[in-house]
Motif scaffolding. Structure first.
Motif, PDB file in Angstrom:
ATOM      1  N   VAL A  24      42.111  92.200 -52.248  1.00  0.00           N
ATOM      2  CA  VAL A  24      42.174  93.136 -51.118  1.00  0.00           C
ATOM      3  C   VAL A  24      42.260  92.348 -49.812  1.00  0.00           C
ATOM      4  CG1 VAL A  24      40.978  94.978 -49.881  1.00  0.00           C
ATOM      5  CG2 VAL A  24      40.878  94.881 -52.385  1.00  0.00           C
ATOM      6  N   GLU A  25      43.149  92.784 -48.941  1.00  0.00           N
ATOM      7  CA  GLU A  25      43.272  92.196 -47.613  1.00  0.00           C
ATOM      8  C   GLU A  25      43.370  93.326 -46.594  1.00  0.00           C
ATOM      9  OE1 GLU A  25      46.574  89.562 -47.360  1.00  0.00           O
ATOM     10  OE2 GLU A  25      46.149  88.580 -49.281  1.00  0.00           O
ATOM     11  N   ALA A  26      42.872  93.069 -45.388  1.00  0.00           N
ATOM     12  CA  ALA A  26      43.029  94.042 -44.315  1.00  0.00           C
ATOM     13  C   ALA A  26      44.492  94.119 -43.920  1.00  0.00           C
ATOM     14  CB  ALA A  26      42.169  93.666 -43.112  1.00  0.00           C
ATOM     15  N   LEU A  27      44.983  95.327 -43.715  1.00  0.00           N
ATOM     16  CA  LEU A  27      46.372  95.485 -43.305  1.00  0.00           C
ATOM     17  C   LEU A  27      46.569  94.960 -41.886  1.00  0.00           C
ATOM     18  CD1 LEU A  27      48.916  96.596 -44.616  1.00  0.00           C
ATOM     19  CD2 LEU A  27      48.501  98.760 -43.470  1.00  0.00           C
ATOM     20  N   ASP A  28      45.569  95.163 -41.030  1.00  0.00           N
ATOM     21  CA  ASP A  28      45.585  94.651 -39.658  1.00  0.00           C
ATOM     22  C   ASP A  28      44.405  93.704 -39.494  1.00  0.00           C
ATOM     23  OD1 ASP A  28      47.802  96.243 -38.738  1.00  0.00           O
ATOM     24  OD2 ASP A  28      46.444  97.958 -38.723  1.00  0.00           O
ATOM     25  N   ASP A  29      44.688  92.438 -39.254  1.00  0.00           N
ATOM     26  CA  ASP A  29      43.646  91.408 -39.123  1.00  0.00           C
ATOM     27  C   ASP A  29      44.183  90.356 -38.167  1.00  0.00           C
ATOM     28  OD1 ASP A  29      41.788  89.376 -39.378  1.00  0.00           O
ATOM     29  OD2 ASP A  29      41.548  89.621 -41.546  1.00  0.00           O
ATOM     30  N   ALA A  30      43.606  90.283 -36.974  1.00  0.00           N
ATOM     31  CA  ALA A  30      44.158  89.386 -35.959  1.00  0.00           C
ATOM     32  C   ALA A  30      43.053  88.633 -35.240  1.00  0.00           C
ATOM     33  CB  ALA A  30      44.986  90.170 -34.940  1.00  0.00           C
ATOM     34  N   THR A  31      43.333  87.379 -34.920  1.00  0.00           N
ATOM     35  CA  THR A  31      42.452  86.577 -34.076  1.00  0.00           C
ATOM     36  C   THR A  31      43.005  86.622 -32.661  1.00  0.00           C
ATOM     37  OG1 THR A  31      41.790  85.115 -35.882  1.00  0.00           O
ATOM     38  CG2 THR A  31      41.523  84.291 -33.642  1.00  0.00           C
ATOM     39  N   LEU A  32      42.220  87.129 -31.733  1.00  0.00           N
ATOM     40  CA  LEU A  32      42.644  87.277 -30.340  1.00  0.00           C
ATOM     41  C   LEU A  32      42.262  86.030 -29.560  1.00  0.00           C
ATOM     42  CD1 LEU A  32      41.574  90.987 -29.726  1.00  0.00           C
ATOM     43  CD2 LEU A  32      43.639  90.085 -30.822  1.00  0.00           C
ATOM     44  N   SER A  33      43.184  85.529 -28.770  1.00  0.00           N
ATOM     45  CA  SER A  33      42.969  84.286 -28.025  1.00  0.00           C
ATOM     46  C   SER A  33      43.148  84.522 -26.533  1.00  0.00           C
ATOM     47  CB  SER A  33      43.953  83.207 -28.487  1.00  0.00           C
ATOM     48  OG  SER A  33      43.799  82.944 -29.872  1.00  0.00           O
ATOM     49  N   ALA A  34      42.543  83.632 -25.758  1.00  0.00           N
ATOM     50  CA  ALA A  34      42.696  83.694 -24.304  1.00  0.00           C
ATOM     51  C   ALA A  34      44.123  83.325 -23.929  1.00  0.00           C
ATOM     52  CB  ALA A  34      41.713  82.742 -23.641  1.00  0.00           C
ATOM     53  N   GLN A  35      44.628  83.972 -22.864  1.00  0.00           N
ATOM     54  CA  GLN A  35      45.973  83.677 -22.384  1.00  0.00           C
ATOM     55  C   GLN A  35      45.955  83.000 -21.020  1.00  0.00           C
ATOM     56  OE1 GLN A  35      48.906  86.960 -23.320  1.00  0.00           O
ATOM     57  NE2 GLN A  35      47.015  88.094 -23.643  1.00  0.00           N
ATOM     58  N   THR A  36      44.753  82.807 -20.479  1.00  0.00           N
ATOM     59  CA  THR A  36      44.609  82.122 -19.203  1.00  0.00           C
ATOM     60  C   THR A  36      43.282  81.385 -19.221  1.00  0.00           C
ATOM     61  OG1 THR A  36      44.703  82.414 -16.795  1.00  0.00           O
ATOM     62  CG2 THR A  36      43.478  84.068 -18.046  1.00  0.00           C
ATOM     63  N   ASP A  37      43.039  80.541 -18.213  1.00  0.00           N
ATOM     64  CA  ASP A  37      41.790  79.789 -18.190  1.00  0.00           C
ATOM     65  C   ASP A  37      40.781  80.427 -17.259  1.00  0.00           C
ATOM     66  OD1 ASP A  37      43.149  79.260 -15.908  1.00  0.00           O
ATOM     67  OD2 ASP A  37      43.050  77.085 -16.042  1.00  0.00           O
ATOM     68  N   GLY A  38      39.508  80.102 -17.509  1.00  0.00           N
ATOM     69  CA  GLY A  38      38.428  80.658 -16.707  1.00  0.00           C
ATOM     70  C   GLY A  38      37.241  81.014 -17.571  1.00  0.00           C
ATOM     71  N   PRO A  39      36.132  81.412 -16.942  1.00  0.00           N
ATOM     72  CA  PRO A  39      34.950  81.819 -17.711  1.00  0.00           C
ATOM     73  C   PRO A  39      35.113  83.238 -18.274  1.00  0.00           C
ATOM     74  CG  PRO A  39      34.495  81.973 -15.364  1.00  0.00           C
ATOM     75  CD  PRO A  39      35.862  81.357 -15.494  1.00  0.00           C
ATOM     76  N   VAL A  40      34.586  83.455 -19.463  1.00  0.00           N
ATOM     77  CA  VAL A  40      34.623  84.775 -20.089  1.00  0.00           C
ATOM     78  C   VAL A  40      33.613  85.676 -19.381  1.00  0.00           C
ATOM     79  CG1 VAL A  40      34.218  86.078 -22.219  1.00  0.00           C
ATOM     80  CG2 VAL A  40      35.313  83.819 -22.309  1.00  0.00           C
ATOM     81  N   THR A  41      34.062  86.833 -18.938  1.00  0.00           N
ATOM     82  CA  THR A  41      33.171  87.760 -18.225  1.00  0.00           C
ATOM     83  C   THR A  41      32.759  88.964 -19.083  1.00  0.00           C
ATOM     84  OG1 THR A  41      35.127  88.848 -17.288  1.00  0.00           O
ATOM     85  CG2 THR A  41      34.064  87.126 -15.959  1.00  0.00           C
ATOM     86  N   MET A  42      33.507  89.230 -20.169  1.00  0.00           N
ATOM     87  CA  MET A  42      33.149  90.326 -21.063  1.00  0.00           C
ATOM     88  C   MET A  42      33.714  90.052 -22.449  1.00  0.00           C
ATOM     89  SD  MET A  42      34.205  93.263 -22.841  1.00  0.00           S
ATOM     90  CE  MET A  42      35.744  93.864 -22.134  1.00  0.00           C
ATOM     91  N   LEU A  43      32.905  90.336 -23.473  1.00  0.00           N
ATOM     92  CA  LEU A  43      33.357  90.204 -24.851  1.00  0.00           C
ATOM     93  C   LEU A  43      32.626  91.247 -25.687  1.00  0.00           C
ATOM     94  CD1 LEU A  43      35.065  88.658 -26.912  1.00  0.00           C
ATOM     95  CD2 LEU A  43      33.131  87.101 -27.231  1.00  0.00           C
ATOM     96  N   ARG A  44      33.382  92.077 -26.382  1.00  0.00           N
ATOM     97  CA  ARG A  44      32.789  93.149 -27.171  1.00  0.00           C
ATOM     98  C   ARG A  44      31.833  92.593 -28.229  1.00  0.00           C
ATOM     99  NH1 ARG A  44      33.973  98.403 -25.155  1.00  0.00           N
ATOM    100  NH2 ARG A  44      36.155  98.444 -24.482  1.00  0.00           N
ATOM    101  N   ALA A 145      40.318  78.129 -22.209  1.00  0.00           N
ATOM    102  CA  ALA A 145      41.673  77.751 -21.793  1.00  0.00           C
ATOM    103  C   ALA A 145      42.656  78.579 -22.596  1.00  0.00           C
ATOM    104  CB  ALA A 145      41.888  76.259 -22.025  1.00  0.00           C
ATOM    105  N   PRO A 146      43.910  78.633 -22.166  1.00  0.00           N
ATOM    106  CA  PRO A 146      44.895  79.371 -22.960  1.00  0.00           C
ATOM    107  C   PRO A 146      44.918  78.893 -24.411  1.00  0.00           C
ATOM    108  CG  PRO A 146      45.815  78.803 -20.838  1.00  0.00           C
ATOM    109  CD  PRO A 146      44.494  78.111 -20.921  1.00  0.00           C
ATOM    110  N   GLY A 147      44.857  79.830 -25.339  1.00  0.00           N
ATOM    111  CA  GLY A 147      44.850  79.497 -26.757  1.00  0.00           C
ATOM    112  C   GLY A 147      43.473  79.457 -27.379  1.00  0.00           C
ATOM    113  N   THR A 148      42.405  79.481 -26.570  1.00  0.00           N
ATOM    114  CA  THR A 148      41.048  79.473 -27.122  1.00  0.00           C
ATOM    115  C   THR A 148      40.779  80.778 -27.876  1.00  0.00           C
ATOM    116  OG1 THR A 148      40.242  78.125 -25.282  1.00  0.00           O
ATOM    117  CG2 THR A 148      38.587  79.295 -26.584  1.00  0.00           C
ATOM    118  N   ARG A 149      40.286  80.667 -29.118  1.00  0.00           N
ATOM    119  CA  ARG A 149      39.980  81.862 -29.906  1.00  0.00           C
ATOM    120  C   ARG A 149      38.779  82.590 -29.297  1.00  0.00           C
ATOM    121  NH1 ARG A 149      39.189  80.795 -36.034  1.00  0.00           N
ATOM    122  NH2 ARG A 149      37.544  79.441 -35.198  1.00  0.00           N
TER     123      ARG A 149
END
Length: 337
Positions: A24-44, A145-149
């Motif tokens: 069994v695999e999830a039909l939708d399964d994605a790793t979201l990455s940053a597209q710009t640099d800076g400190p993270v201000t919100m994460l679910r 940075a851009p590309g950070t998971r």
């Protein structure tokens, strides 16, 4: 006199099944990455469900907002100059070269504004589909940075089961082929579905090709990485002769069965060579050697010899529900259409 049980050969339907193991695999399964640099201000938080387009994470946007304001001011200035110079060019007061420089400055300023707006929008990481936050790879306040998971988003309300099928069946399975999936070990029962994808290449190591089956999973009882047994319908054979596998004897001369030869006074066993076809769930197709009406010994055949007298204690036909011929898989017969 040896006591035996027999099966009278009658044409019947046979479903040829390919049995494989899938995951069994999830039909939708994605790793979201940053597209710009800076400190993270919100994460679910873990386990939070979001809709498609909802923000999952944000990166500090103060610098990006300032860059947009600066770019917008430059563009507005360049646009104003362009609008003032255009009538002068039409009246031939300024040269084409001078006006082209004005136009170029305006276009460059517009591109810079668009780039700044894109960078600002990239500070918000939106969900590409509805799903649940399954993993977090950073914490609020961390510099990225851009590309950070940032997070893994999974939707398990629809799943797919992936399996490898031996290459010899490559021309037997298509999209829409019926299949059954056994999830009884997880308390999810047996599900009927159809093949939704058939791979076009053969894995050189396993000598298999990939098939996928998509399933609804609204109750989320099926979890990624669960394993399951698949029973894929290879073909449905109508009006064929079928035997229990245990009735067939094998030796150096090939495969054979014992049939009953009845006379007015007694019944004796006769050896009959047979050619066999597909096998599923302990049942075999007989392609040659038997005919409708033949009475095959299915219990006690190991204790008889050609010409030996026998005592038939039970006599079945293909529609019987009792006796050895109908033992086998606990799964129901797979669908045929």
């Amino acid at each position: 006199m040896t006591q035996v049980e027999t099966l009278v050969m009658e044409p019947t339907s046979f479903t040829d099944i390919i049995q494989v193991t899938g995951t069994v695999e999830a039909l939708d399964d994605a790793t979201l990455s940053a597209q710009t640099d800076g400190p993270v201000t919100m994460l679910r938080d873990l386990g939070v469900r979001v809709n498609a387009g909802d923000p999952v994470a944000t990166v500090d946007a103060e610098e990006a907002e300032a860059a947009v304001e600066q770019a917008r001011a430059r563009f507005e200035l360049a646009q104003d100059r362009f609008e003032r110079q255009e009538p002068l060019y039409r009246d031939s007061i300024i040269s084409a070269l001078e006006f082209e420089q004005v136009r170029s400055d305006r276009n460059q300023a517009r591109a810079a504004l668009q780039q700044a707006e894109t960078r600002l929008s990239n500070t918000i990481v939106d969900a590409p589909f509805a799903g649940t936050v399954e993993e977090r790879f950073v914490e609020v306040g961390e510099q990225v940075a851009p590309g950070t998971r940032l997070a893994r988003l999974v939707n398990t309300r629809r799943v797919k089961v992936t399996a490898g099928v031996p290459e010899r069946y490559a021309n037997d399975i298509q999209d829409g082929t019926p299949v059954q999936l056994d999830f009884t070990r997880y308390g999810a029962g047996v599900r009927t579905a159809e093949v939704t994808f058939v791979g076009n290449t053969i894995d050189p190591e396993s000598r298999t090709f990939t098939v996928e089956v998509t399933l609804s999973n609204e109750d989320r009882t099926l979890k990624p990485a669960m394993s399951t047994n698949l029973r894929v319908t290879r073909a449905v054979l109508d009006s064929t002769l079928v035997l229990p596998r245990t009735a067939v004897l094998r030796d150096e001369t090939g495969t054979h069965v014992y049939v009953v030869d009845r006379s007015d006074t007694t019944a004796v066993a006769r050896d009959r060579p047979v050619e066999l076809g597909p096998e599923t769930g302990g049942r075999l197709v007989v392609e040659d050697g038997l005919a409708p009406g033949d009475e095959v010994i299915i219990v006690g055949q190991n204790n008889v010899s050609p010409g030996a007298p026998i005592d038939v204690t039970d006599r079945y036909d293909q529609s019987s529900e009792a006796g050895t011929p109908y033992e086998g898989s606990s799964l129901p017969t797979p669908p045929t259409e």
